[in-house]
Design a protein around this motif. Structure first.
Motif, PDB file in Angstrom:
ATOM      1  N   ASN A 197      44.811  66.202  69.990  1.00 13.73           N
ATOM      2  CA  ASN A 197      46.003  65.363  70.021  1.00 13.73           C
ATOM      3  C   ASN A 197      45.764  64.039  69.290  1.00 13.73           C
ATOM      4  O   ASN A 197      46.657  63.532  68.583  1.00 13.73           O
ATOM      5  N   SER A 201      47.910  62.663  66.061  1.00 11.77           N
ATOM      6  CA  SER A 201      48.550  61.349  66.021  1.00 11.77           C
ATOM      7  C   SER A 201      48.150  60.579  64.771  1.00 11.77           C
ATOM      8  O   SER A 201      48.977  59.882  64.157  1.00 11.77           O
ATOM      9  N   VAL A 215      54.532  64.682  69.046  1.00  4.55           N
ATOM     10  CA  VAL A 215      54.058  63.331  68.692  1.00  4.55           C
ATOM     11  C   VAL A 215      55.235  62.539  68.129  1.00  4.55           C
ATOM     12  O   VAL A 215      55.949  61.862  68.858  1.00  4.55           O
ATOM     13  N   ARG A 218      58.646  63.713  69.406  1.00  6.31           N
ATOM     14  CA  ARG A 218      58.571  63.984  70.841  1.00  6.31           C
ATOM     15  C   ARG A 218      59.852  63.628  71.610  1.00  6.31           C
ATOM     16  O   ARG A 218      60.233  64.355  72.539  1.00  6.31           O
TER      17      ARG A 218
END
Length: 420
Positions: A197, A201, A215, A218
């Motif tokens: 993750n 990002s 991300v 989202r």
């Protein structure tokens, strides 16, 4: 935060009745776009709406998938006309056998294993795909513990868009295969989900035109989970259950189910009756449950160590909001051991003919624990979420099940084995 091409013009109605993005921390408003962090306090953003009058009849006349709830989602009125996997409207099972075994008066299982890639992730991905298209982004991507990887790869294939999926290097083999088969780019990353993750990002912040569903898109992605709440209420005859038990990974599903129930009440589509929300985690990755027990408002990250890999998010983005929902509604967050998870899978399969993945085993085992500890009312109508198919996590039960006996191909052998 340049997350997409600045030359793309967003058409009117691209996000349906969505009017703005709102910070969940400070309340500051932002325009609709490829943004996910508040410019004032860096808090998470969610979609805000101005709803017109919406009737039950209008919804019931819609398609038998999540797009029947288009007026309640950040998607355009013509969303169903674009190629997508058409998820949702999965069965709500009257679980009389399981209820009887656990001593519950009324129990329902919302079985989302019936979605196109056999998990609830098809819902959120469909919502994210719509945002990706409307924002003019060209790469559909995600970090994933497995189910999201399947859903993103399938949805991208259906829509004819490039997909790039990042997974932990030690993900269950069935989930690897059922992602790679769709032909997109699959990248195994050394480390656990939180490492994956973090990488996603970083890429989202540097690469224009990349839509990472959980991300930088989202806020739109997470709204898809509201459709679980909408379907449950509609399938119950337009009313809310008294209790619901939801598996917790990032925590988004639980918070959006709560948001969905709340919106239905405000719009007059259901009576705004009280309900309690319970969260379920595996002990090997239970930062939210631990914070709930300790009375904390902050969730301390942990290193996951559980067979329930789809819930193995050690630093859950929505953890604090899960705590808020559980406490506000009078629910709780509990965790169960891996042994209890496997027992939960087998219990649901044996009593209701539903083969759940490990996340479903967590939910069933947590339900059992909540009853045993007196935290859940056995007389109140209860719904539990089965978020995925057991075929995705066969290793969890592989050494527990098999032939009861092996016999020669003769009737005498059949009788001798006592199988009559």
């Amino acid at each position: 935060m340049s997350l997409t091409a600045t030359t793309h013009t967003i058409r009117d109605g691209a996000f349906g009745n969505g009017t703005h993005l709102s910070c969940r921390a400070c309340g500051a408003k932002s325009p609709l776009g490829p943004f996910y962090a508040c410019m004032e306090c860096f808090g998470p953003l969610e979609v805000g709406y101005e709803y017109p009058a919406i009737t039950r009849e209008q919804i019931e006349a819609g398609p038998k998938n999540i797009w029947r709830y288009q007026p309640l989602l950040p998607v355009p009125v013509d969303v169903a006309g674009f190629p997508n996997t058409e998820p949702g409207y999965t069965r709500l099972v009257d679980a009389q056998n399981l209820a009887r075994e656990l001593g519950l008066r009324k129990l329902w299982v919302k079985d989302d294993s019936g979605n196109p890639t056999h998990s609830f992730k098809d819902r959120v991905v469909a919502s994210a795909l719509s945002a990706t298209r409307e924002l003019g982004m060209k790469v559909f991507a995600c970090p994933s513990t497995g189910n999201l990887a399947n859903a993103v790869a399938a949805a991208a294939a259906r829509a004819g868009i490039r997909s790039v999926v990042f997974i932990p290097h030690d993900l269950e083999r069935p989930k690897v295969i059922t992602t790679a088969v769709y032909g997109g780019t699959l990248v195994a990353v050394e480390g656990n989900y939180d490492d994956v993750n973090k990488l996603a990002s970083e890429i989202a912040g540097e690469e224009e035109g990349w839509a990472f569903v959980n991300v930088n898109v989202r806020p739109y992605y997470s709204e898809g989970s509201k459709t679980l709440a909408f379907e449950i209420a509609e399938q119950l005859g337009w009313r809310l259950p008294q209790q619901i038990v939801v598996p917790v990974a990032s925590g988004s599903q639980l918070t959006k189910i709560d948001k969905g129930f709340t919106e239905l009440g405000k719009l007059g589509l259901v009576d705004a009756t009280d309900y309690k929300v319970y969260g379920a985690q595996a002990t090997g990755c239970s930062p939210v449950a631990q914070a709930f027990r300790d009375g904390h408002d902050v969730v301390k990250p942990v290193k996951p160590d559980t067979i329930a890999k789809s819930l193995a998010i050690g630093n859950p983005a929505d953890g604090p909001y899960v705590l808020d929902v559980a406490r506000r509604t009078g629910g709780a967050i509990e965790d169960v051991s891996d042994e209890e998870v496997v027992e939960g899978i087998q219990l649901l399969a044996r009593t209701e003919g539903i083969f759940a993945e490990t996340a479903g085993g967590v939910t069933v085992a947590t339900l059992k624990k909540l009853i045993a500890t007196g935290q859940l009312d056995p007389e109140a109508e209860t719904v539990i979420i089965n978020s995925g198919d057991g075929l995705k996590t066969l290793d969890a039960v592989a050494d527990r099940v098999g032939p009861k006996v092996t016999i020669p191909a003769s009737y005498d052998a059949f009788v001798k084995a006592g199988l009559q």
